[in-house]
Design a protein around this motif. Structure first.
Motif, PDB file in Angstrom:
ATOM      1  N   GLU A  33       0.834  -1.204   0.000  1.00 36.99           N
ATOM      2  CA  GLU A  33       0.000   0.000   0.000  1.00 36.99           C
ATOM      3  C   GLU A  33       0.872   1.259   0.000  1.00 36.99           C
ATOM      4  OE1 GLU A  33      -2.345   1.923   3.662  1.00 36.99           O
ATOM      5  OE2 GLU A  33      -3.144  -0.015   3.020  1.00 36.99           O
ATOM      6  N   SER A  34       1.899   1.266   0.849  1.00 38.35           N
ATOM      7  CA  SER A  34       2.795   2.423   0.929  1.00 38.35           C
ATOM      8  C   SER A  34       3.555   2.627  -0.380  1.00 38.35           C
ATOM      9  CB  SER A  34       3.791   2.242   2.079  1.00 38.35           C
ATOM     10  OG  SER A  34       3.111   2.166   3.306  1.00 38.35           O
ATOM     11  N   VAL A  35       4.052   1.543  -0.962  1.00 40.41           N
ATOM     12  CA  VAL A  35       4.815   1.628  -2.213  1.00 40.41           C
ATOM     13  C   VAL A  35       3.943   2.133  -3.357  1.00 40.41           C
ATOM     14  CG1 VAL A  35       5.962   0.204  -3.971  1.00 40.41           C
ATOM     15  CG2 VAL A  35       6.593  -0.025  -1.558  1.00 40.41           C
ATOM     16  N   ARG A  36       2.723   1.641  -3.448  1.00 45.66           N
ATOM     17  CA  ARG A  36       1.813   2.121  -4.514  1.00 45.66           C
ATOM     18  C   ARG A  36       1.542   3.615  -4.363  1.00 45.66           C
ATOM     19  NH1 ARG A  36      -0.718  -3.102  -3.890  1.00 45.66           N
ATOM     20  NH2 ARG A  36      -2.070  -2.240  -2.283  1.00 45.66           N
ATOM     21  N   ARG A  37       1.288   4.061  -3.138  1.00 46.78           N
ATOM     22  CA  ARG A  37       0.976   5.477  -2.900  1.00 46.78           C
ATOM     23  C   ARG A  37       2.187   6.370  -3.205  1.00 46.78           C
ATOM     24  NH1 ARG A  37      -0.612   4.918   1.869  1.00 46.78           N
ATOM     25  NH2 ARG A  37       1.361   5.382   2.917  1.00 46.78           N
ATOM     26  N   ILE A  38       3.352   6.005  -2.702  1.00 46.32           N
ATOM     27  CA  ILE A  38       4.552   6.810  -2.933  1.00 46.32           C
ATOM     28  C   ILE A  38       4.900   6.839  -4.422  1.00 46.32           C
ATOM     29  CG2 ILE A  38       7.038   6.983  -2.490  1.00 46.32           C
ATOM     30  CD1 ILE A  38       6.374   5.694   0.325  1.00 46.32           C
ATOM     31  N   SER A  39       4.805   5.693  -5.081  1.00 46.70           N
ATOM     32  CA  SER A  39       5.108   5.622  -6.521  1.00 46.70           C
ATOM     33  C   SER A  39       4.155   6.490  -7.329  1.00 46.70           C
ATOM     34  CB  SER A  39       5.031   4.172  -7.009  1.00 46.70           C
ATOM     35  OG  SER A  39       6.002   3.381  -6.377  1.00 46.70           O
ATOM     36  N   ALA A  40       2.871   6.439  -6.995  1.00 47.85           N
ATOM     37  CA  ALA A  40       1.880   7.249  -7.715  1.00 47.85           C
ATOM     38  C   ALA A  40       2.139   8.740  -7.500  1.00 47.85           C
ATOM     39  CB  ALA A  40       0.472   6.876  -7.274  1.00 47.85           C
ATOM     40  N   ASP A  41       2.436   9.132  -6.267  1.00 43.66           N
ATOM     41  CA  ASP A  41       2.734  10.544  -5.978  1.00 43.66           C
ATOM     42  C   ASP A  41       3.956  11.000  -6.763  1.00 43.66           C
ATOM     43  OD1 ASP A  41       0.633  10.531  -4.176  1.00 43.66           O
ATOM     44  OD2 ASP A  41       1.912  10.531  -2.383  1.00 43.66           O
ATOM     45  N   TRP A  42       5.015  10.176  -6.750  1.00 47.52           N
ATOM     46  CA  TRP A  42       6.248  10.532  -7.462  1.00 47.52           C
ATOM     47  C   TRP A  42       5.997  10.636  -8.967  1.00 47.52           C
ATOM     48  CZ3 TRP A  42       9.130   7.910 -11.158  1.00 47.52           C
ATOM     49  CH2 TRP A  42      10.385   8.470 -11.457  1.00 47.52           C
ATOM     50  N   ALA A  43       5.263   9.682  -9.527  1.00 50.72           N
ATOM     51  CA  ALA A  43       4.979   9.696 -10.968  1.00 50.72           C
ATOM     52  C   ALA A  43       4.198  10.953 -11.355  1.00 50.72           C
ATOM     53  CB  ALA A  43       4.216   8.441 -11.375  1.00 50.72           C
ATOM     54  N   ALA A  44       3.251  11.347 -10.517  1.00 45.61           N
ATOM     55  CA  ALA A  44       2.465  12.551 -10.801  1.00 45.61           C
ATOM     56  C   ALA A  44       3.342  13.806 -10.722  1.00 45.61           C
ATOM     57  CB  ALA A  44       1.299  12.665  -9.823  1.00 45.61           C
ATOM     58  N   ALA A  62       3.848  -6.453   6.398  1.00 43.98           N
ATOM     59  CA  ALA A  62       4.100  -5.223   7.135  1.00 43.98           C
ATOM     60  C   ALA A  62       5.604  -5.095   7.365  1.00 43.98           C
ATOM     61  CB  ALA A  62       3.354  -5.247   8.464  1.00 43.98           C
ATOM     62  N   VAL A  63       6.078  -3.860   7.375  1.00 44.31           N
ATOM     63  CA  VAL A  63       7.493  -3.592   7.632  1.00 44.31           C
ATOM     64  C   VAL A  63       7.598  -2.544   8.734  1.00 44.31           C
ATOM     65  CG1 VAL A  63       8.242  -4.183   5.302  1.00 44.31           C
ATOM     66  CG2 VAL A  63       7.652  -1.826   5.816  1.00 44.31           C
ATOM     67  N   HIS A  69      10.124   8.307   6.296  1.00 39.80           N
ATOM     68  CA  HIS A  69      11.460   7.830   5.949  1.00 39.80           C
ATOM     69  C   HIS A  69      11.415   6.887   4.755  1.00 39.80           C
ATOM     70  CE1 HIS A  69      12.974   8.793  10.270  1.00 39.80           C
ATOM     71  NE2 HIS A  69      12.813   9.864   9.526  1.00 39.80           N
ATOM     72  N   LEU A  70      10.375   6.039   4.685  1.00 38.85           N
ATOM     73  CA  LEU A  70      10.216   5.182   3.510  1.00 38.85           C
ATOM     74  C   LEU A  70      10.009   6.036   2.266  1.00 38.85           C
ATOM     75  CD1 LEU A  70      10.042   2.401   2.196  1.00 38.85           C
ATOM     76  CD2 LEU A  70       7.585   2.407   2.731  1.00 38.85           C
ATOM     77  N   ARG A  71       9.209   7.070   2.397  1.00 34.25           N
ATOM     78  CA  ARG A  71       8.992   7.997   1.277  1.00 34.25           C
ATOM     79  C   ARG A  71      10.325   8.597   0.829  1.00 34.25           C
ATOM     80  NH1 ARG A  71       5.203  10.751  -1.231  1.00 34.25           N
ATOM     81  NH2 ARG A  71       3.536   9.978   0.077  1.00 34.25           N
ATOM     82  N   ARG A  72      11.131   9.012   1.774  1.00 39.92           N
ATOM     83  CA  ARG A  72      12.414   9.643   1.441  1.00 39.92           C
ATOM     84  C   ARG A  72      13.334   8.668   0.710  1.00 39.92           C
ATOM     85  NH1 ARG A  72      15.849  13.801   5.023  1.00 39.92           N
ATOM     86  NH2 ARG A  72      17.317  14.270   3.373  1.00 39.92           N
ATOM     87  N   VAL A  73      13.395   7.426   1.185  1.00 36.23           N
ATOM     88  CA  VAL A  73      14.222   6.410   0.529  1.00 36.23           C
ATOM     89  C   VAL A  73      13.723   6.167  -0.891  1.00 36.23           C
ATOM     90  CG1 VAL A  73      14.851   3.959   0.545  1.00 36.23           C
ATOM     91  CG2 VAL A  73      14.990   5.295   2.656  1.00 36.23           C
ATOM     92  N   MET A  74      12.420   5.952  -1.031  1.00 35.00           N
ATOM     93  CA  MET A  74      11.874   5.661  -2.365  1.00 35.00           C
ATOM     94  C   MET A  74      12.051   6.823  -3.332  1.00 35.00           C
ATOM     95  SD  MET A  74       8.493   3.324  -1.988  1.00 35.00           S
ATOM     96  CE  MET A  74       8.309   3.405  -3.779  1.00 35.00           C
ATOM     97  N   ILE A  75      11.788   8.042  -2.882  1.00 33.68           N
ATOM     98  CA  ILE A  75      11.926   9.207  -3.771  1.00 33.68           C
ATOM     99  C   ILE A  75      13.360   9.321  -4.258  1.00 33.68           C
ATOM    100  CG2 ILE A  75      11.823  11.740  -3.890  1.00 33.68           C
ATOM    101  CD1 ILE A  75       9.036  10.288  -3.919  1.00 33.68           C
ATOM    102  N   ASN A  76      14.310   9.115  -3.372  1.00 29.43           N
ATOM    103  CA  ASN A  76      15.712   9.186  -3.783  1.00 29.43           C
ATOM    104  C   ASN A  76      16.019   8.100  -4.813  1.00 29.43           C
ATOM    105  OD1 ASN A  76      18.420   9.475  -4.070  1.00 29.43           O
ATOM    106  ND2 ASN A  76      18.898   9.424  -1.908  1.00 29.43           N
ATOM    107  N   LEU A  77      15.585   6.873  -4.558  1.00 28.52           N
ATOM    108  CA  LEU A  77      15.851   5.786  -5.506  1.00 28.52           C
ATOM    109  C   LEU A  77      15.143   6.026  -6.841  1.00 28.52           C
ATOM    110  CD1 LEU A  77      15.677   2.673  -3.147  1.00 28.52           C
ATOM    111  CD2 LEU A  77      17.712   3.912  -3.955  1.00 28.52           C
ATOM    112  N   LEU A  78      13.918   6.524  -6.791  1.00 30.91           N
ATOM    113  CA  LEU A  78      13.182   6.810  -8.034  1.00 30.91           C
ATOM    114  C   LEU A  78      13.811   7.973  -8.804  1.00 30.91           C
ATOM    115  CD1 LEU A  78       9.561   6.290  -6.702  1.00 30.91           C
ATOM    116  CD2 LEU A  78      10.653   4.986  -8.559  1.00 30.91           C
ATOM    117  N   THR A  96       7.719  -5.180  -5.154  1.00 26.01           N
ATOM    118  CA  THR A  96       7.815  -5.691  -3.788  1.00 26.01           C
ATOM    119  C   THR A  96       7.591  -7.184  -3.819  1.00 26.01           C
ATOM    120  OG1 THR A  96       5.464  -5.389  -3.334  1.00 26.01           O
ATOM    121  CG2 THR A  96       6.927  -3.553  -2.765  1.00 26.01           C
ATOM    122  N   GLU A  97       8.126  -7.854  -2.812  1.00 29.22           N
ATOM    123  CA  GLU A  97       7.856  -9.287  -2.675  1.00 29.22           C
ATOM    124  C   GLU A  97       8.006  -9.688  -1.219  1.00 29.22           C
ATOM    125  OE1 GLU A  97      10.925 -12.138  -4.149  1.00 29.22           O
ATOM    126  OE2 GLU A  97      11.994 -10.335  -4.776  1.00 29.22           O
TER     127      GLU A  97
END
Length: 179
Positions: A33-44, A62-63, A69-78, A96-97
């Motif tokens: 859920e978090s990855v889908r939301r962050i990815s969609a926000d970044w893509a937009a 769950a993690v 902080h997850l958002r920050r990591v993902m945005i940097n990687l994206l 994710t897996e």
């Protein structure tokens, strides 16, 4: 002066993250859920939706990681993936897996050229960058945030859909009590 100010801000932000977010106070996040939301926000925000593909496969895993902080990591990687990816559809893939013992894995892959061996050696070190306009703190901050939550971040060259590319991955530990 602006570049130095940005470096100082980033160093202070990582210091604040270490002080203000003790691990035991962090609630577990549903990874997909978090990855889908962050990815969609970044893509937009970057108008990169046509380049990116998101494949979530961690079910309800769950993690233990702070949401910001997850958002920050993902945005940097994206952002890094976008910088080096081609303009082909599917040039960036977020996946994710679920894994054994309740662990989960997040990966950000792009179809960019291979990283030089010397670059690979220093990827997660502070102030190292192959770009002249970069602070060299992005991947270092990602590593520090991951370590804070018992996660591991790494890099490897992989093939997806018969295309070679660069993959940055995060291995999350299972939340306490998960199996």
């Amino acid at each position: 002066a602006q570049r130095l100010a940005r470096i100082v801000d980033e160093v202070l932000n990582i210091s604040r993250a270490q002080v203000t977010a003790p691990e035991h106070a962090v609630a577990a996040l549903v990874l997909d859920e978090s990855v889908r939301r962050i990815s969609a926000d970044w893509a937009a925000q970057t108008s990169s939706g046509g380049l990116m593909k998101v494949e979530t496969g961690a079910a309800e895993a769950a993690v233990v990681f702070d949401a910001e902080h997850l958002r920050r990591v993902m945005i940097n990687l994206l952002d890094n993936a976008l910088r080096y990816a081609t303009s082909q559809p599917g040039a960036i893939e977020v996946a994710t897996e679920g894994m054994a013992q309740g662990q989960s894995r997040l990966s950000v892959w792009s179809d960019g050229q291979p990283l030089e061996k010397t670059v690979q050696t220093h990827l997660f070190e502070p102030f190292f960058s192959s770009e002249s306009r970069s602070t060299g703190l992005g991947l270092y901050i990602c590593r520090e945030l991951c370590e804070r939550y018992g996660a591991v971040i790494g890099y490897q060259r992989t093939t997806r859909h018969a295309v070679e590319g660069n993959e940055f991955f995060v291995l999350f530990r299972a939340p306490a009590g998960a199996s």
